[in-house]
Scaffold this motif. Structure first.
Motif, mmCIF file in Angstrom:
data_model
loop_
_atom_site.group_PDB
_atom_site.id
_atom_site.type_symbol
_atom_site.label_atom_id
_atom_site.label_comp_id
_atom_site.label_asym_id
_atom_site.label_seq_id
_atom_site.Cartn_x
_atom_site.Cartn_y
_atom_site.Cartn_z
ATOM 1 N N GLN A 110 -63.217 26.789 90.277
ATOM 2 C CA GLN A 110 -63.290 26.865 88.750
ATOM 3 C C GLN A 110 -61.929 27.234 88.264
ATOM 4 O O GLN A 110 -61.368 26.540 87.225
ATOM 5 C CB GLN A 110 -64.369 27.830 88.348
ATOM 6 C CG GLN A 110 -64.450 27.704 86.710
ATOM 7 C CD GLN A 110 -65.091 26.740 86.441
ATOM 8 O OE1 GLN A 110 -65.711 25.849 87.045
ATOM 9 N NE2 GLN A 110 -64.643 26.261 85.123
ATOM 10 N N ARG A 111 -61.169 28.015 88.619
ATOM 11 C CA ARG A 111 -59.968 28.409 88.186
ATOM 12 C C ARG A 111 -59.023 27.347 88.573
ATOM 13 O O ARG A 111 -58.114 26.813 87.504
ATOM 14 C CB ARG A 111 -59.552 29.701 88.940
ATOM 15 C CG ARG A 111 -58.000 30.116 88.376
ATOM 16 C CD ARG A 111 -57.607 31.339 89.229
ATOM 17 N NE ARG A 111 -57.230 31.040 90.379
ATOM 18 C CZ ARG A 111 -57.093 31.514 91.602
ATOM 19 N NH1 ARG A 111 -57.593 32.854 91.596
ATOM 20 N NH2 ARG A 111 -56.824 31.190 92.788
ATOM 21 N N ASP A 112 -58.943 26.603 89.520
ATOM 22 C CA ASP A 112 -58.210 25.528 89.783
ATOM 23 C C ASP A 112 -58.447 24.427 88.918
ATOM 24 O O ASP A 112 -57.535 23.686 88.470
ATOM 25 C CB ASP A 112 -58.356 24.753 91.198
ATOM 26 C CG ASP A 112 -57.716 25.919 92.324
ATOM 27 O OD1 ASP A 112 -57.202 26.691 92.022
ATOM 28 O OD2 ASP A 112 -57.970 25.708 93.499
ATOM 29 N N ILE A 113 -59.697 24.225 88.601
ATOM 30 C CA ILE A 113 -60.029 23.105 87.595
ATOM 31 C C ILE A 113 -59.467 23.321 86.369
ATOM 32 O O ILE A 113 -58.965 22.500 85.407
ATOM 33 C CB ILE A 113 -61.567 22.855 87.556
ATOM 34 C CG1 ILE A 113 -62.020 22.430 88.901
ATOM 35 C CG2 ILE A 113 -62.033 22.063 86.351
ATOM 36 C CD1 ILE A 113 -63.576 22.464 88.995
ATOM 37 N N GLU A 114 -59.630 24.825 85.983
ATOM 38 C CA GLU A 114 -59.232 25.103 84.564
ATOM 39 C C GLU A 114 -57.672 24.855 84.534
ATOM 40 O O GLU A 114 -57.017 24.564 83.507
ATOM 41 C CB GLU A 114 -59.674 26.405 84.231
ATOM 42 C CG GLU A 114 -60.940 26.570 83.882
ATOM 43 C CD GLU A 114 -61.609 28.001 83.691
ATOM 44 O OE1 GLU A 114 -60.485 29.034 84.004
ATOM 45 O OE2 GLU A 114 -62.568 28.294 83.453
ATOM 46 N N GLN A 115 -56.929 25.221 85.415
ATOM 47 C CA GLN A 115 -55.537 24.877 85.538
ATOM 48 C C GLN A 115 -55.186 23.682 85.524
ATOM 49 O O GLN A 115 -54.038 23.143 84.895
ATOM 50 C CB GLN A 115 -54.950 25.863 86.915
ATOM 51 C CG GLN A 115 -54.920 27.286 86.592
ATOM 52 C CD GLN A 115 -54.430 27.944 88.049
ATOM 53 O OE1 GLN A 115 -54.104 27.072 89.059
ATOM 54 N NE2 GLN A 115 -54.014 29.260 87.862
ATOM 55 N N ALA A 116 -55.700 22.720 86.030
ATOM 56 C CA ALA A 116 -55.469 21.326 86.075
ATOM 57 C C ALA A 116 -55.870 21.008 84.707
ATOM 58 O O ALA A 116 -54.909 19.998 84.366
ATOM 59 C CB ALA A 116 -56.406 20.582 87.245
ATOM 60 N N ARG A 117 -56.920 21.267 84.082
ATOM 61 C CA ARG A 117 -57.040 20.929 82.804
ATOM 62 C C ARG A 117 -56.162 21.214 81.711
ATOM 63 O O ARG A 117 -55.633 20.418 80.944
ATOM 64 C CB ARG A 117 -58.611 21.438 82.335
ATOM 65 C CG ARG A 117 -59.120 20.814 81.014
ATOM 66 C CD ARG A 117 -60.392 21.439 80.607
ATOM 67 N NE ARG A 117 -61.366 20.970 81.656
ATOM 68 C CZ ARG A 117 -62.131 21.927 82.011
ATOM 69 N NH1 ARG A 117 -62.592 23.103 81.565
ATOM 70 N NH2 ARG A 117 -62.898 21.428 83.064
ATOM 71 N N ASP A 118 -55.739 22.679 81.782
ATOM 72 C CA ASP A 118 -54.664 22.963 80.986
ATOM 73 C C ASP A 118 -53.363 22.145 81.181
ATOM 74 O O ASP A 118 -52.383 22.097 80.203
ATOM 75 C CB ASP A 118 -54.393 24.389 81.222
ATOM 76 C CG ASP A 118 -55.283 25.406 80.677
ATOM 77 O OD1 ASP A 118 -56.404 24.755 79.900
ATOM 78 O OD2 ASP A 118 -55.450 26.724 81.231
ATOM 79 N N ALA A 119 -52.866 21.971 82.447
ATOM 80 C CA ALA A 119 -51.717 21.010 82.771
ATOM 81 C C ALA A 119 -51.920 19.662 82.128
ATOM 82 O O ALA A 119 -50.753 19.208 81.544
ATOM 83 C CB ALA A 119 -51.512 21.103 84.363
ATOM 84 N N LEU A 120 -52.841 19.201 82.464
ATOM 85 C CA LEU A 120 -53.281 17.737 81.674
ATOM 86 C C LEU A 120 -52.917 17.872 80.218
ATOM 87 O O LEU A 120 -52.526 16.922 79.664
ATOM 88 C CB LEU A 120 -54.561 17.306 82.184
ATOM 89 C CG LEU A 120 -55.078 15.747 81.748
ATOM 90 C CD1 LEU A 120 -53.835 14.747 82.177
ATOM 91 C CD2 LEU A 120 -56.303 15.430 82.223
ATOM 92 N N ASP B 39 -64.449 29.318 97.557
ATOM 93 C CA ASP B 39 -65.214 30.276 96.613
ATOM 94 C C ASP B 39 -65.235 29.356 95.165
ATOM 95 O O ASP B 39 -64.282 28.763 94.969
ATOM 96 C CB ASP B 39 -64.207 31.646 96.476
ATOM 97 C CG ASP B 39 -64.835 32.454 95.507
ATOM 98 O OD1 ASP B 39 -66.218 32.371 95.445
ATOM 99 O OD2 ASP B 39 -64.124 33.399 94.922
ATOM 100 N N PRO B 40 -66.467 29.450 94.781
ATOM 101 C CA PRO B 40 -66.767 28.745 93.459
ATOM 102 C C PRO B 40 -65.633 29.250 92.407
ATOM 103 O O PRO B 40 -65.312 28.396 91.439
ATOM 104 C CB PRO B 40 -68.249 29.039 93.024
ATOM 105 C CG PRO B 40 -68.808 29.134 94.278
ATOM 106 C CD PRO B 40 -67.599 30.065 95.127
ATOM 107 N N ASP B 41 -65.542 30.513 92.365
ATOM 108 C CA ASP B 41 -64.584 31.055 91.318
ATOM 109 C C ASP B 41 -63.070 30.375 91.498
ATOM 110 O O ASP B 41 -62.506 29.940 90.377
ATOM 111 C CB ASP B 41 -64.488 32.573 91.418
ATOM 112 C CG ASP B 41 -65.830 33.204 90.959
ATOM 113 O OD1 ASP B 41 -66.517 32.624 90.483
ATOM 114 O OD2 ASP B 41 -66.094 34.483 91.456
ATOM 115 N N ILE B 42 -62.726 30.141 92.779
ATOM 116 C CA ILE B 42 -61.203 29.742 92.765
ATOM 117 C C ILE B 42 -61.207 28.262 92.364
ATOM 118 O O ILE B 42 -60.313 27.629 91.740
ATOM 119 C CB ILE B 42 -61.018 29.821 94.446
ATOM 120 C CG1 ILE B 42 -60.675 31.254 94.677
ATOM 121 C CG2 ILE B 42 -59.608 28.985 94.685
ATOM 122 C CD1 ILE B 42 -60.643 31.701 96.121
#
Length: 73
Positions: free
Chosen positions: A9-19, A4-7
Motif C-alpha cells: 500500500q505504501r509503495d502504491i501511494e508513493q508511486a501515485r504521488d510521484a506520478l 506485507d500488504p502495508d508495504i
C-alpha cells in the motif's frame, strides 16, 4: 515470499504521488501560455542584441532603397 500488504500500500501511494508530481510538471511545461511567453521572451532578447538590431536596420534600409528605385524607374 508474500509481501506485507502495508508495504505494498505504501509503495502504491508513493508511486501515485510521484506520478501526480510528474503530471503536474508536464502540465506546467506544456501550458500554451507559458510556451508563448517563453518564445516571446526569447525573441525579444534576440532583438535586444545590437548586432541583430544593426542587421535589421540594414535590411530595412536596403528594402526601402529598392522600393524607391523601383517606384522612380
Amino acid at each position: 515470499m508474500a509481501r506485507d500488504p502495508d508495504i505494498i500500500q505504501r509503495d502504491i501511494e508513493q508511486a501515485r504521488d510521484a506520478l501526480a508530481t510528474t503530471l503536474d510538471q508536464l502540465g506546467t511545461k506544456a501550458n500554451p501560455k507559458k510556451l508563448v511567453d517563453d518564445a516571446t521572451a526569447s525573441v525579444r532578447s534576440k532583438f535586444d542584441d545590437p548586432k541583430v538590431k544593426a542587421a535589421l536596420i540594414g535590411v530595412g534600409v536596403l528594402v526601402a532603397v529598392l522600393v524607391v528605385r523601383r517606384l522612380f524607374r
